[in-house]
Design an enzyme around this catalytic site. Structure first.
Site, PDB file in Angstrom:
ATOM      1  N   ASP A  68       0.723  -1.456  -0.149  1.00  0.00           N
ATOM      2  CA  ASP A  68      -0.221   0.209   0.174  1.00  0.00           C
ATOM      3  C   ASP A  68       1.094   1.575   0.426  1.00  0.00           C
ATOM      4  OD1 ASP A  68      -2.017   1.878   0.293  1.00  0.00           O
ATOM      5  OD2 ASP A  68      -3.013   1.497   2.289  1.00  0.00           O
ATOM      6  N   CYS A  82      -3.548   3.806  -4.996  1.00  0.00           N
ATOM      7  CA  CYS A  82      -4.023   5.584  -4.882  1.00  0.00           C
ATOM      8  C   CYS A  82      -3.973   6.084  -6.484  1.00  0.00           C
ATOM      9  CB  CYS A  82      -3.736   6.438  -3.963  1.00  0.00           C
ATOM     10  SG  CYS A  82      -2.552   6.753  -3.606  1.00  0.00           S
TER      11      CYS A  82
END
Length: 372
Positions: free
Chosen positions: A298, A325
Site C-alpha cells: 500500500d 491511490c
C-alpha cells in the site's frame, strides 16, 4: 481570449484533452465531446493547460454543481458530472493507464461507495481573516469557504477561527477533533474501526478519509489474498496496521514495515500478534524474509518502484495484493511485476473519493494464473 473547441476524452488528473492550435491542451471544467470556449492559462513546451469559460453544447450528463466554488477550489474536479458519468470517467482513466503503461486490457467497473457527499472525515484548511478556506486549483491562492461550507466534508463549516493560521478537522469513529496551528483541541489519539477491529491512530496521523474506505479495502485485500492460518505475510507501508490486523485475524504470521515511527508504535498496540519494523521500505529490502506466502503493498502515491517490486517477487509469495491511490503508479509497478514473473489476475476499482478525480484500486497478482 477564449478559443472555441470540441473536447476529447478524459485524461488522468481530472482533465479532458483538447487540441488547440495543433497543441495538446489539458482542460478543466469540461466533459468529453462538449463544444466549449477555453481560456488557455498555462503554456508549456509539451502541452498547455486551459479552463472552460463557457459551455456551448453540453454533455447530456452535465449537472449544475451544488457548490458555488466548484471549479475554483482545488478540492473537487467532477461536480459538474452526474454520479454515473464520474465513475465512467474514472473507469476510462484506469483502463487507459493499465493498457498504456502495463499492456493490460482491463474492462472492469468502478464500484460506487456511498456517501457521495459529506464523506471527507479529514480536512485541512488555511485561515485568512478568521475564515477557513481551501487552495484554488493549481494555485496557492486561498478560496474562502462558501456560507454552506464544504459539501464533501463531514463537518461542512468549522466556523470562524480568529487568529488561527491553519486548521485541521478530524471526524473519527470515536468523535470530532480539531487541530489549530498544530495544537490538538481534544483527544490527541482517535479510534477508527475496520473489519470488526479497533485501531488507534494519532489525530494528525494517516487514515482513509472516506468513512467506509477502510472496510472496503480490507474486504478487497482479504478476497485478493484468501489467507490461510499459518501463512507468512508481509505488509509493506503498513501504517497503523490496518491490513496487518486483517491478516492477523485470519491466523497469519505477519511482519509490517512502515517508515513513520509513530504509526509503528500504534501498529504494535493495534495488532499485538504481529511484528513491526520502523524503517523505510526501500532501505529494508535486504532485511525482508527470504520467503513469504502473502504480501500486501500500500505505497504512497508515487508507487513502490522497481527495486521494491523486485524484492517482493524474490520472496516468491503465492499472492500479492497491491492497494493503489494512483492508477499511473499502479500500472508502472504492475509492469515490473509482470516482468518479474507475476500475472495480474484481477484489478478492482473503488470510487472512494466522489466528486474528485482520485480513485483507489486493488490489484491481485499470482504466478501462472490468467487475467479475468
Amino acid at each position: 481570449m477564449s478559443v472555441e473547441t470540441v473536447l476529447g476524452d478524459v485524461a488522468h488528473g481530472g482533465v479532458v484533452v483538447a487540441r488547440i492550435d495543433g497543441k495538446v491542451t489539458f482542460v478543466t471544467g469540461g466533459l468529453p465531446g462538449e463544444r466549449v470556449l477555453v481560456d488557455v492559462r498555462e503554456r508549456g513546451t509539451r502541452f498547455d493547460r486551459g479552463v472552460v469559460t463557457e459551455v456551448l453544447d453540453p454533455h447530456p450528463q452535465r449537472v449544475v454543481p451544488p457548490c458555488p466554488v466548484a471549479g475554483v477550489c482545488g478540492g473537487c474536479d467532477w461536480q459538474h458530472a452526474d454520479a454515473d458519468l464520474q465513475r465512467e470517467l474514472k473507469r476510462r482513466v484506469v483502463e487507459e493507464q493499465l493498457r498504456r503503461l502495463a499492456g493490460i486490457d482491463w474492462e472492469g467497473e468502478v464500484v460506487e461507495v456511498l456517501p457521495r457527499w459529506n464523506w471527507r472525515t479529514r480536512m485541512r484548511y488555511r485561515v485568512a481573516n478568521g475564515r477557513p478556506g481551501l487552495r484554488a486549483k493549481r494555485s496557492h491562492d486561498l478560496v474562502p469557504l462558501p456560507d454552506e461550507g464544504c459539501r464533501i466534508a463531514v463537518t461542512q463549516d468549522p466556523g470562524e477561527r480568529p487568529g488561527a493560521g491553519e486548521l485541521q478537522v478530524v471526524d473519527a469513529h470515536s468523535g470530532h477533533v480539531e487541530i489549530v496551528d498544530g495544537r490538538v483541541a481534544g483527544e490527541p489519539v482517535v479510534t477508527e474501526r475496520a473489519g470488526g477491529r479497533d485501531y488507534r491512530v494519532a489525530a494528525e496521523g494517516f487514515w482513509q478519509v472516506h468513512p467506509h474506505a477502510a472496510d472496503v479495502l480490507v474486504d478487497a485485500v482479504l478476497r485478493s489474498l484468501e489467507p490461510r492460518a499459518g501463512e507468512r505475510a508481509v505488509d509493506l507501508y503498513c501504517g497503523v496496521g490496518l491490513f496487518a490486523g486483517a491478516l492477523d485475524g485470519r491466523g497469519c504470521d505477519v511482519l509490517g514495515v512502515e517508515l513513520n515511527k509513530e504509526a509503528v508504535a500504534y501498529a504494535r498496540r493495534n495488532v499485538p500478534g504481529a511484528r513491526f519494523q520502523a524503517a523505510s521500505v526501500d532501505r529494508f529490502l535486504g532485511r525482508l524474509p527470504k520467503r513469504a506466502d502473502l504480501v500486501v503493498l500500500d505505497p504512497p502515491r508515487k508507487g513502490a518502484g522497481r527495486a521494491v517490486v523486485g524484492a517482493v517477487a524474490a520472496m516468491g509469495p503465492r499472492a500479492i495484493s497491491y492497494v493503489a491511490c494512483d492508477p499511473a503508479a499502479l500500472a508502472r509497478d504492475l509492469a515490473f511485476f509482470v516482468a518479474a514473473g507475476y500475472e495480474v489476475t484481477r484489478v478492482e476499482a473503488y470510487d472512494l473519493f466522489p466528486q474528485t478525480y482520485h480513485i483507489e484500486c486493488v490489484a491481485t497478482l499470482t504466478r501462472n494464473s490468467p487475467l479475468h
